[in-house]
Design a protein around this motif. Structure first.
Motif, PDB file in Angstrom:
ATOM      1  N   PRO A   1       0.829  -1.212   0.000  1.00  0.00           N
ATOM      2  CA  PRO A   1       0.000   0.000   0.000  1.00  0.00           C
ATOM      3  C   PRO A   1       0.866   1.267   0.000  1.00  0.00           C
ATOM      4  CG  PRO A   1       0.117  -0.920   2.192  1.00  0.00           C
ATOM      5  CD  PRO A   1       0.846  -1.874   1.303  1.00  0.00           C
ATOM      6  N   SER A   2       0.555   2.177  -0.899  1.00  0.00           N
ATOM      7  CA  SER A   2       1.289   3.436  -0.983  1.00  0.00           C
ATOM      8  C   SER A   2       0.488   4.417  -1.821  1.00  0.00           C
ATOM      9  CB  SER A   2       2.678   3.233  -1.590  1.00  0.00           C
ATOM     10  OG  SER A   2       2.578   2.750  -2.916  1.00  0.00           O
ATOM     11  N   GLU A   3       0.874   5.679  -1.732  1.00  0.00           N
ATOM     12  CA  GLU A   3       0.277   6.736  -2.547  1.00  0.00           C
ATOM     13  C   GLU A   3       1.391   7.634  -3.063  1.00  0.00           C
ATOM     14  OE1 GLU A   3      -3.094   8.802  -0.886  1.00  0.00           O
ATOM     15  OE2 GLU A   3      -3.371   7.238   0.638  1.00  0.00           O
ATOM     16  N   PHE A   4       1.195   8.180  -4.253  1.00  0.00           N
ATOM     17  CA  PHE A   4       2.185   9.120  -4.768  1.00  0.00           C
ATOM     18  C   PHE A   4       1.544  10.059  -5.774  1.00  0.00           C
ATOM     19  CE2 PHE A   4       2.391   5.261  -7.264  1.00  0.00           C
ATOM     20  CZ  PHE A   4       2.510   5.682  -8.578  1.00  0.00           C
ATOM     21  N   ILE A   5       2.247  11.170  -6.006  1.00  0.00           N
ATOM     22  CA  ILE A   5       1.796  12.205  -6.932  1.00  0.00           C
ATOM     23  C   ILE A   5       2.755  12.246  -8.117  1.00  0.00           C
ATOM     24  CG2 ILE A   5       1.327  14.663  -7.279  1.00  0.00           C
ATOM     25  CD1 ILE A   5      -0.615  13.411  -5.362  1.00  0.00           C
ATOM     26  N   LEU A   6       2.195  12.191  -9.327  1.00  0.00           N
ATOM     27  CA  LEU A   6       2.972  12.381 -10.552  1.00  0.00           C
ATOM     28  C   LEU A   6       2.744  13.797 -11.063  1.00  0.00           C
ATOM     29  CD1 LEU A   6       2.334   9.092 -12.592  1.00  0.00           C
ATOM     30  CD2 LEU A   6       4.373   9.691 -11.290  1.00  0.00           C
ATOM     31  N   GLY A   7       3.811  14.559 -11.235  1.00  0.00           N
ATOM     32  CA  GLY A   7       3.698  15.871 -11.847  1.00  0.00           C
ATOM     33  C   GLY A   7       3.695  15.754 -13.359  1.00  0.00           C
ATOM     34  N   LEU A   8       2.868  16.557 -14.018  1.00  0.00           N
ATOM     35  CA  LEU A   8       2.744  16.526 -15.472  1.00  0.00           C
ATOM     36  C   LEU A   8       3.289  17.812 -16.077  1.00  0.00           C
ATOM     37  CD1 LEU A   8      -0.902  15.140 -15.847  1.00  0.00           C
ATOM     38  CD2 LEU A   8       1.241  13.848 -15.767  1.00  0.00           C
ATOM     39  N   PRO A   9       3.855  17.746 -17.280  1.00  0.00           N
ATOM     40  CA  PRO A   9       4.298  18.971 -17.960  1.00  0.00           C
ATOM     41  C   PRO A   9       3.129  19.912 -18.222  1.00  0.00           C
ATOM     42  CG  PRO A   9       5.215  17.013 -19.021  1.00  0.00           C
ATOM     43  CD  PRO A   9       4.178  16.534 -18.042  1.00  0.00           C
ATOM     44  N   ALA A  10       3.427  21.196 -18.337  1.00  0.00           N
ATOM     45  CA  ALA A  10       2.386  22.192 -18.581  1.00  0.00           C
ATOM     46  C   ALA A  10       1.631  21.872 -19.868  1.00  0.00           C
ATOM     47  CB  ALA A  10       3.009  23.583 -18.666  1.00  0.00           C
ATOM     48  N   GLY A  11       0.307  21.962 -19.818  1.00  0.00           N
ATOM     49  CA  GLY A  11      -0.522  21.730 -20.992  1.00  0.00           C
ATOM     50  C   GLY A  11      -0.789  20.274 -21.302  1.00  0.00           C
ATOM     51  N   CYS A  12      -0.267  19.367 -20.477  1.00  0.00           N
ATOM     52  CA  CYS A  12      -0.454  17.935 -20.729  1.00  0.00           C
ATOM     53  C   CYS A  12      -1.477  17.348 -19.764  1.00  0.00           C
ATOM     54  CB  CYS A  12       0.877  17.190 -20.579  1.00  0.00           C
ATOM     55  SG  CYS A  12       2.067  17.555 -21.874  1.00  0.00           S
ATOM     56  N   SER A  13      -2.068  16.250 -20.175  1.00  0.00           N
ATOM     57  CA  SER A  13      -3.020  15.535 -19.337  1.00  0.00           C
ATOM     58  C   SER A  13      -2.691  14.055 -19.367  1.00  0.00           C
ATOM     59  CB  SER A  13      -4.462  15.779 -19.805  1.00  0.00           C
ATOM     60  OG  SER A  13      -4.632  15.331 -21.139  1.00  0.00           O
ATOM     61  N   LEU A  14      -3.301  13.309 -18.454  1.00  0.00           N
ATOM     62  CA  LEU A  14      -3.047  11.879 -18.368  1.00  0.00           C
ATOM     63  C   LEU A  14      -4.358  11.122 -18.425  1.00  0.00           C
ATOM     64  CD1 LEU A  14      -0.472   9.960 -16.359  1.00  0.00           C
ATOM     65  CD2 LEU A  14      -2.859   9.286 -16.083  1.00  0.00           C
ATOM     66  N   GLU A  15      -4.374  10.078 -19.241  1.00  0.00           N
ATOM     67  CA  GLU A  15      -5.532   9.188 -19.352  1.00  0.00           C
ATOM     68  C   GLU A  15      -5.070   7.766 -19.073  1.00  0.00           C
ATOM     69  OE1 GLU A  15      -8.676   9.917 -20.101  1.00  0.00           O
ATOM     70  OE2 GLU A  15      -8.561  11.990 -20.812  1.00  0.00           O
ATOM     71  N   THR A  16      -5.934   6.980 -18.437  1.00  0.00           N
ATOM     72  CA  THR A  16      -5.634   5.567 -18.248  1.00  0.00           C
ATOM     73  C   THR A  16      -6.404   4.749 -19.285  1.00  0.00           C
ATOM     74  OG1 THR A  16      -7.388   5.346 -16.587  1.00  0.00           O
ATOM     75  CG2 THR A  16      -5.160   5.825 -15.799  1.00  0.00           C
ATOM     76  N   VAL A  17      -5.757   3.735 -19.824  1.00  0.00           N
ATOM     77  CA  VAL A  17      -6.344   2.880 -20.856  1.00  0.00           C
ATOM     78  C   VAL A  17      -6.312   1.442 -20.364  1.00  0.00           C
ATOM     79  CG1 VAL A  17      -6.162   2.078 -23.236  1.00  0.00           C
ATOM     80  CG2 VAL A  17      -5.529   4.435 -22.669  1.00  0.00           C
ATOM     81  N   GLU A  18      -7.480   0.805 -20.363  1.00  0.00           N
ATOM     82  CA  GLU A  18      -7.565  -0.605 -19.996  1.00  0.00           C
ATOM     83  C   GLU A  18      -7.144  -1.460 -21.192  1.00  0.00           C
ATOM     84  OE1 GLU A  18      -8.259  -1.837 -17.078  1.00  0.00           O
ATOM     85  OE2 GLU A  18      -8.941  -0.025 -16.028  1.00  0.00           O
ATOM     86  N   ILE A  19      -6.211  -2.371 -20.958  1.00  0.00           N
ATOM     87  CA  ILE A  19      -5.683  -3.237 -22.016  1.00  0.00           C
ATOM     88  C   ILE A  19      -6.037  -4.685 -21.693  1.00  0.00           C
ATOM     89  CG2 ILE A  19      -3.605  -4.029 -23.194  1.00  0.00           C
ATOM     90  CD1 ILE A  19      -4.225  -1.138 -23.776  1.00  0.00           C
ATOM     91  N   ASP A  20      -6.673  -5.369 -22.671  1.00  0.00           N
ATOM     92  CA  ASP A  20      -6.998  -6.775 -22.443  1.00  0.00           C
ATOM     93  C   ASP A  20      -5.978  -7.673 -23.135  1.00  0.00           C
ATOM     94  OD1 ASP A  20      -7.651  -6.874 -25.177  1.00  0.00           O
ATOM     95  OD2 ASP A  20      -9.771  -6.451 -24.790  1.00  0.00           O
ATOM     96  N   GLU A  21      -6.188  -8.964 -23.038  1.00  0.00           N
ATOM     97  CA  GLU A  21      -5.221  -9.928 -23.576  1.00  0.00           C
ATOM     98  C   GLU A  21      -5.149  -9.880 -25.092  1.00  0.00           C
ATOM     99  OE1 GLU A  21      -5.961 -13.838 -22.153  1.00  0.00           O
ATOM    100  OE2 GLU A  21      -5.895 -13.278 -20.030  1.00  0.00           O
TER     101      GLU A  21
END
Length: 229
Positions: free
Chosen positions: A64-84
């Motif tokens: 168990p842990s938590e962390f913060i990722l900093g992103l470059p200015a003007g950028c966003s992050l999306e998560t994508v589910e990948i199947d087999e």
């Protein structure tokens, strides 16, 4: 695993449960971490990974842990589910993390594609698992059609199906084709992922500095750059 992307871009909060493990390909983007110190393990990347990401180190974080990722200015992050069965080929530069247990395979691009993108390989991930994709602006999924081509600016393309038919092209009439960047012309089935951040330098300049008339006046009038804002 819980990933929280705030409304205003700039950072991402990731909370890992005890059974979760996550590979972070840009360790310096980790700006805050809360958890047992030994639950972060940095490793040297293999030679192929060093070439593709221009990075030497990747981090494996466990819960168990938590962390913060900093992103470059003007950028966003999306998560994508990948199947087999996923056959999406990703530009590896956009991948910031992936969940442990996923399989990676390097796919060699055709020479004409490698020449324009300056990338000889694309990555195919096999799940189940999750990818963190960082993009300029937001990320948009567009469904391909086998007969109706999709034209995408080369710098905007993040991922496409491996079996898609791809060639370099332009479109529109002669004037249009002369005043656009080179496009990917793609046919097939399945989704294409693109980043939507504007790459129109002229548009950005106009938004920041005013319209065409103002720019002309700044140039032709004495001290125009001072008095005309």
């Amino acid at each position: 695993m819980k990933i929280t992307v705030p409304v205003q871009t700039g950072h991402v909060h990731i909370a890992l449960e005890e059974a979760d493990k996550l590979h972070v390909l840009h360790p310096k983007s980790i700006i805050a971490y809360q958890g047992a110190p030994h639950d972060r393990e940095d490793r040297f990347m293999d030679l192929a990974g060093m070439y593709r990401k221009k990075r030497w180190i990747r981090s494996l974080l466990s819960g168990p842990s938590e962390f913060i990722l900093g992103l470059p200015a003007g950028c966003s992050l999306e998560t994508v589910e990948i199947d087999e069965q996923s056959d999406l080929l990703f530009d590896f530069r956009h991948v910031i993390f992936f969940s442990d247990g996923m399989k990676l395979k390097s796919v060699i691009q055709k020479l004409k594609n490698a020449w324009i993108t300056k990338e000889f390989v694309r990555m195919r991930f096999s799940g189940p698992g999750r990818l963190g994709i960082i993009t300029a602006g937001d990320m948009k999924a567009i469904q391909l059609h086998p007969d109706r081509p999709l034209f995408v600016e080369t710098g905007a393309l993040v991922a496409y199906p491996e079996q898609a038919s791809i060639q370099l092209s332009v479109y529109g009439n002669k004037l249009a084709s002369q005043h656009m960047n080179v496009q990917w012309e793609i046919r097939g089935s399945g989704p294409v992922l693109i980043q939507t951040g504007s790459r129109d330098a002229e548009l950005e300049e106009q938004l920041q500095n005013g319209g065409f008339i103002k720019r002309i006046l700044r140039e032709v009038l004495p001290f125009g750059g001072i008095y005309i804002k």
